[in-house]
Design an enzyme around this catalytic site. Structure first.
Site, PDB file in Angstrom:
ATOM      1  N   GLN A  39       0.928  -1.200   0.027  1.00 52.86           N
ATOM      2  CA  GLN A  39      -0.064  -0.613  -0.120  1.00 52.86           C
ATOM      3  C   GLN A  39       0.686   1.180   0.205  1.00 52.86           C
ATOM      4  O   GLN A  39       0.332   2.130  -0.878  1.00 52.86           O
ATOM      5  CB  GLN A  39      -1.345  -0.037   1.015  1.00 52.86           C
ATOM      6  CG  GLN A  39      -1.738   1.162   1.038  1.00 52.86           C
ATOM      7  CD  GLN A  39      -3.069   1.033   2.173  1.00 52.86           C
ATOM      8  OE1 GLN A  39      -3.705   1.869   2.729  1.00 52.86           O
ATOM      9  NE2 GLN A  39      -3.049   0.070   2.998  1.00 52.86           N
TER      10      GLN A  39
ATOM     11  N   GLU B 137       1.223  -1.465   8.292  1.00 51.40           N
ATOM     12  CA  GLU B 137       0.664  -0.576   9.134  1.00 51.40           C
ATOM     13  C   GLU B 137       0.953  -0.022  10.112  1.00 51.40           C
ATOM     14  O   GLU B 137       0.508   0.657  11.264  1.00 51.40           O
ATOM     15  CB  GLU B 137      -0.176  -0.613   7.898  1.00 51.40           C
ATOM     16  CG  GLU B 137      -1.553   0.293   8.444  1.00 51.40           C
ATOM     17  CD  GLU B 137      -1.527   1.772   8.592  1.00 51.40           C
ATOM     18  OE1 GLU B 137      -1.443   2.068   7.382  1.00 51.40           O
ATOM     19  OE2 GLU B 137      -1.315   2.884   9.580  1.00 51.40           O
TER      20      GLU B 137
ATOM     21  N   ASP C 181       0.865   3.574   6.020  1.00 49.46           N
ATOM     22  CA  ASP C 181       0.939   3.701   4.736  1.00 49.46           C
ATOM     23  C   ASP C 181       0.402   3.996   3.753  1.00 49.46           C
ATOM     24  O   ASP C 181       1.594   4.752   3.297  1.00 49.46           O
ATOM     25  CB  ASP C 181      -0.010   2.658   4.488  1.00 49.46           C
ATOM     26  CG  ASP C 181       0.543   1.162   4.619  1.00 49.46           C
ATOM     27  OD1 ASP C 181       1.625   0.605   4.969  1.00 49.46           O
ATOM     28  OD2 ASP C 181       0.236  -0.472   4.649  1.00 49.46           O
TER      29      ASP C 181
ATOM     30  N   GLY D 199      -7.927  19.353  20.652  1.00 52.53           N
ATOM     31  CA  GLY D 199      -7.976  20.757  20.422  1.00 52.53           C
ATOM     32  C   GLY D 199      -7.791  22.141  21.743  1.00 52.53           C
ATOM     33  O   GLY D 199      -7.905  21.487  22.586  1.00 52.53           O
ATOM     34  N   GLY D 200      -8.459  23.293  20.865  1.00 51.55           N
ATOM     35  CA  GLY D 200      -8.944  24.272  21.560  1.00 51.55           C
ATOM     36  C   GLY D 200     -10.550  23.730  21.744  1.00 51.55           C
ATOM     37  O   GLY D 200     -11.472  24.504  22.876  1.00 51.55           O
TER      38      GLY D 200
HETATM   39  N1  CAO Z   1      11.944  -9.497  -9.788  1.00 56.60           N
HETATM   40  C1  CAO Z   1      12.190 -10.614  -8.755  1.00 56.60           C
HETATM   41  N2  CAO Z   1      12.378 -10.527  -7.287  1.00 56.60           N
HETATM   42  C2  CAO Z   1      12.217  -9.332  -7.276  1.00 56.60           C
HETATM   43  C3  CAO Z   1      10.571  -8.411  -7.449  1.00 56.60           C
HETATM   44  C4  CAO Z   1      10.718  -8.621  -9.323  1.00 56.60           C
HETATM   45  N3  CAO Z   1      10.220  -7.896  -9.701  1.00 56.60           N
HETATM   46  N4  CAO Z   1      10.289  -7.728  -7.161  1.00 56.60           N
HETATM   47  C5  CAO Z   1      10.759  -8.006  -5.440  1.00 56.60           C
HETATM   48  N5  CAO Z   1      11.646  -8.949  -5.557  1.00 56.60           N
HETATM   49  C6  CAO Z   1      12.202  -9.496  -4.764  1.00 56.60           C
HETATM   50  C7  CAO Z   1      12.737  -8.497  -4.433  1.00 56.60           C
HETATM   51  O1  CAO Z   1      14.410  -8.232  -4.527  1.00 56.60           O
HETATM   52  C8  CAO Z   1      13.215  -9.123  -2.748  1.00 56.60           C
HETATM   53  O2  CAO Z   1      14.001 -10.112  -2.441  1.00 56.60           O
HETATM   54  P1  CAO Z   1      15.472 -10.708  -1.147  1.00 56.60           P
HETATM   55  O3  CAO Z   1      14.890 -10.278  -0.082  1.00 56.60           O
HETATM   56  O4  CAO Z   1      15.740 -11.909  -1.419  1.00 56.60           O
HETATM   57  O5  CAO Z   1      16.412  -9.462  -1.438  1.00 56.60           O
HETATM   58  C9  CAO Z   1      11.890  -9.504  -2.014  1.00 56.60           C
HETATM   59  O6  CAO Z   1      11.343  -9.612  -2.979  1.00 56.60           O
HETATM   60  C10 CAO Z   1      11.029  -8.554  -1.842  1.00 56.60           C
HETATM   61  O7  CAO Z   1      11.251  -8.325  -0.240  1.00 56.60           O
HETATM   62  P2  CAO Z   1      10.215  -7.848   0.582  1.00 56.60           P
HETATM   63  O8  CAO Z   1      11.533  -8.014   1.738  1.00 56.60           O
HETATM   64  O9  CAO Z   1      10.066  -5.940   0.228  1.00 56.60           O
HETATM   65  O10 CAO Z   1       8.913  -7.966   0.732  1.00 56.60           O
HETATM   66  P3  CAO Z   1       8.530  -8.866   1.758  1.00 56.60           P
HETATM   67  O11 CAO Z   1       7.260  -9.558   1.774  1.00 56.60           O
HETATM   68  O12 CAO Z   1       9.371  -9.801   2.871  1.00 56.60           O
HETATM   69  O13 CAO Z   1       8.145  -8.310   2.795  1.00 56.60           O
HETATM   70  C11 CAO Z   1       7.262  -5.697   4.202  1.00 56.60           C
HETATM   71  C12 CAO Z   1       7.086  -7.253   2.601  1.00 56.60           C
HETATM   72  C13 CAO Z   1       5.970  -4.090   3.241  1.00 56.60           C
HETATM   73  C14 CAO Z   1       7.132  -5.985   4.663  1.00 56.60           C
HETATM   74  C15 CAO Z   1       8.339  -5.240   3.672  1.00 56.60           C
HETATM   75  O14 CAO Z   1       8.623  -4.919   2.010  1.00 56.60           O
HETATM   76  C16 CAO Z   1       8.485  -4.124   3.958  1.00 56.60           C
HETATM   77  O15 CAO Z   1       9.016  -3.749   5.246  1.00 56.60           O
HETATM   78  N6  CAO Z   1       8.819  -2.654   3.294  1.00 56.60           N
HETATM   79  C17 CAO Z   1       9.415  -1.101   3.813  1.00 56.60           C
HETATM   80  C18 CAO Z   1       7.971  -0.777   4.788  1.00 56.60           C
HETATM   81  C19 CAO Z   1       6.778  -0.244   3.933  1.00 56.60           C
HETATM   82  O16 CAO Z   1       6.872  -0.194   2.833  1.00 56.60           O
HETATM   83  N7  CAO Z   1       5.878  -1.238   4.452  1.00 56.60           N
HETATM   84  C20 CAO Z   1       4.177  -1.188   3.768  1.00 56.60           C
HETATM   85  C21 CAO Z   1       4.081  -2.111   3.789  1.00 56.60           C
HETATM   86  S1  CAO Z   1       2.522  -2.154   3.179  1.00 56.60           S
HETATM   87  O17 CAO Z   1       2.217  -0.718   2.428  1.00 56.60           O
END
Ligand code: CAO
Length: 420
Positions: free
Chosen positions: A18, A141, A173, A252-253
Site C-alpha cells: 500500500q 501499517e 501506509d 484541540g482548543g
Molecule cells: N523480480 C525479482 N525479485 C523481486 C522482484 C522482481 N520483480 N520484486 C521484488 N523482488 C524480491 C526482492 O528483491 C526481495 O528479495 P530478497 O529479500 O531476496 O532480497 C523480495 O522480492 C521482496 O522482499 P520484501 O522484503 O520487500 O518483501 P516481504 O514480503 O518479505 O516484506 C514488507 C514486505 C512490506 C514488510 C517489506 O517490503 C517492507 O518492510 N517494506 C518497507 C516498509 C513498507 O513499505 N511497508 C508498507 C507495506 S504496506 O504498504
C-alpha cells in the site's frame, strides 16, 4: 493521455502493498507515466490478497494501482537486470518500498543507480529512517502506528476497552506514500535547478509522527504543567507523566465528543460529532433550547464548562434522542455549529456529493467489468484527473520493451528466458 501537469515524467514503480503504490498512483493520476515492475507469475502480493472474485485481481490491488502500466520482470535474472538498467537510464524516478536492503541485494544500490543515470530520483519508503536503531525491521501499517505514537494516544484510557488502539485510517501506509509524493515532486523541481537527481526517503514512523505532532505538543505541555485541560481526565482524574488516550475528545482548543442519536441501539453509526466551539456558545444554547445557559456562570466560559463538560454532552445527547444524525446536523448547521454525522463506508459509497466531485468513481476493468474506487482528493481548477483501471499483470510488457528499443526477436528471446 491528454495534457496533464506531470506528463513526460517517467516513473519506475517498484512498489508493493500500500505505502508505495498509493504514492505512485497519485502521481499517475496527474499525468506521470508510471510503470509498475512486478515479478512474473505473481506480481504485487495484493493482486491475490483478500479476493472477492476468484482468479481476478483483488480490490486491494485495483484500488491502489489505477492509471499505471504493468511490466512483468524478473530482476534477479541477468536478462531482467539488463532491462531494468535500460529503464533506469530512460526514467526520471524510481520508487520502491521493499524491505531494508532488498534493492542493494538486487544489485541496484543508490551508487549504481547514479552511475546509470545521475538525474535519477530514487524514492524509498522504509519502516524506520536510515541509521535508526530499528532500521533493519520490516514494517506494516499497524507496526508503524505503534512506532509513530498514534496507537499510544488513540483509544480509551480506562475500562475494559482501554489500551493502545489502531486507527482504521492508513496512517502508516498511504500517509507515508503521500509524504513521499511531496518529496518526489520537490526533488524533481530541485533537479530542474541543479540537473542532478537525489535520494528521497520517508520512514513510516516519521510520517505517523508528523501526523501526531499535536500529541507531541501535549507531551511537552504535560511535562511543564502536569495536566492537560482539554482531555476528559481533567479535572476529576489524575495524569501520569505520559499523554493519555483521550477517547473521542476534541484534542484541540475546542471540546468535542461523539454523541448518540435516534436509533443508536440498532444502528452502529447513529452518532454525530459535536464540537463546543468556545466563542459560539450562545448559538449552541439557542440550538438546544437552553437559553438559561447563556447567563449561568457555570456555563458562560470554556473554563467554567470544562469541569462538567461530560454532563453538557449528556444533555445534548438527551436532545438528540428523537433526531436522526442527519436531522440533527440539519438543525445544528443553521446555528453554525461544527458537527457531522458519523458516516459508514456504505453511506460514503453511495454519497451523491462524493460521486459528483469525483472523490468516489467507477472505473472500467478488463476482468471485473468495472469497480468503484476512491478518486483524487486533490481538486484543481484546470485539471480533472481521469481515473483509469488498474493494469493486468504484465499487460504492457511487450509495449514497454519495444519502447525501450527491443526488437520482436529480442522480445521473443526475453520471453523464452522467462525474464518477463
Ligand atoms: N523480480 C525479482 N525479485 C523481486 C522482484 C522482481 N520483480 N520484486 C521484488 N523482488 C524480491 C526482492 O528483491 C526481495 O528479495 P530478497 O529479500 O531476496 O532480497 C523480495 O522480492 C521482496 O522482499 P520484501 O522484503 O520487500 O518483501 P516481504 O514480503 O518479505 O516484506 C514488507 C514486505 C512490506 C514488510 C517489506 O517490503 C517492507 O518492510 N517494506 C518497507 C516498509 C513498507 O513499505 N511497508 C508498507 C507495506 S504496506 O504498504
Amino acid at each position: 493521455m491528454s495534457n496533464k501537469p506531470l506528463n513526460g515524467i517517467k516513473i519506475i514503480d517498484f512498489t508493493h502493498v500500500q505505502a508505495g503504490p498509493a504514492c505512485t498512483q497519485l502521481l499517475a493520476w496527474f499525468g506521470a507515466d508510471v510503470i509498475k515492475v512486478e515479478r512474473p507469475g505473481a506480481g504485487d502480493v495484493t493482486r491475490s490478497q483478500l479476493r472477492d472474485i476468484p482468479n481476478v485481481d483483488a480490490l486491494y490491488f485495483t484500488m491502489l494501482n489505477s492509471n499505471k502500466r504493468s511490466l512483468s520482470l524478473d530482476t534477479k535474472k541477468p536478462e531482467g537486470k539488463a532491462i531494468l538498467e535500460k529503464l533506469i537510464k530512460e526514467s526520471d524516478v524510481l520508487v520502491e518500498n521493499f524491505g531494508p536492503g532488498a534493492l542493494d541485494r538486487m544489485g541496484f544500490s543508490w551508487e549504481r543507480i547514479q552511475e546509470l543515470n545521475p538525474k535519477m530520483i530514487l524514492a524509498s519508503v522504509k519502516g524506520f529512517s536510515d541509521g535508526h536503531h530499528y532500521e533493519d525491521l520490516k514494517v506494516y501499517e499497524n507496526v508503524a502506528q505503534c512506532a509513530g505514537g498514534a496507537a499510544s494516544t488513540t483509544g480509551w484510557w480506562k475500562g475494559e476497552q482501554s489500551g493502545p488502539m489502531i486507527s482504521a485510517a492508513a496512517l502508516g501506509d498511504s500517509n507515508t506514500g503521500m509524504h513521499l509524493a511531496i518529496g518526489i515532486l520537490t526533488a524533481y523541481i530541485g533537479r530542474q535547478q541543479t540537473g542532478k537527481g537525489q535520494k528521497v526517503a520517508v520512514a513510516m514512523q516519521d510520517a505517523v509522527l508528523n501526523l501526531c505532532r499535536v500529541k507531541m505538543r501535549d507531551q511537552l505541555r504535560l511535562d511543564k504543567l502536569g495536566y492537560l485541560e482539554e482531555y476528559p481526565q481533567y479535572p476529576h482524574e489524575s495524569f501520569s507523566d505520559v499523554v493519555p488516550r483521550g477517547g473521542n475528545a476534541g484534542g484541540g482548543g475546542q471540546p468535542g465528543w461523539i454523541l448518540k442519536c435516534k436509533g443508536w441501539e440498532t444502528d452502529s453509526n447513529a452518532y454525530i460529532y459535536f464540537t463546543v466551539q468556545g466563542h459560539a456558545w450562545e448559538p449552541i444554547c439557542d440550538a438546544l433550547g437552553k437559553p438559561e445557559w447563556k447567563t449561568d456562570p457555570a456555563y458562560t466560559t470554556p473554563k467554567a464548562r470544562q469541569p462538567h463538560i461530560m454532563e453538557i454532552f449528556a444533555t445534548i445527547e438527551d436532545w438528540l434522542k428523537d433526531k436522526t444524525k442527519f436531522e440533527a446536523v440539519d438543525i445544528l448547521r443553521k446555528f453554525d455549529i461544527p458537527c457531522a454525522p458519523v458516516l459508514s463506508m456504505k453511506e460514503l459509497l453511495h454519497d451523491k456529493s462524493l460521486r459528483a466531485s469525483g472523490s468516489i468513481v467507477d472505473v472500467p476493468h478488463k476482468e471485473r467489468g468495472s469497480y468503484v474506487t476512491v478518486g483524487s482528493p486533490i481538486k484543481f481548477s484546470d485539471l480533472k484527473p481521469e481515473i483509469t483501471g488498474s493494469p493486468l499483470l504484465g499487460e504492457h510488457t511487450d509495449e514497454i520493451l519495444s519502447e525501450l528499443g527491443y526488437s520482436k526477436t529480442d522480445i521473443a528471446n526475453i520471453h523464452a528466458a522467462k525474464a518477463v
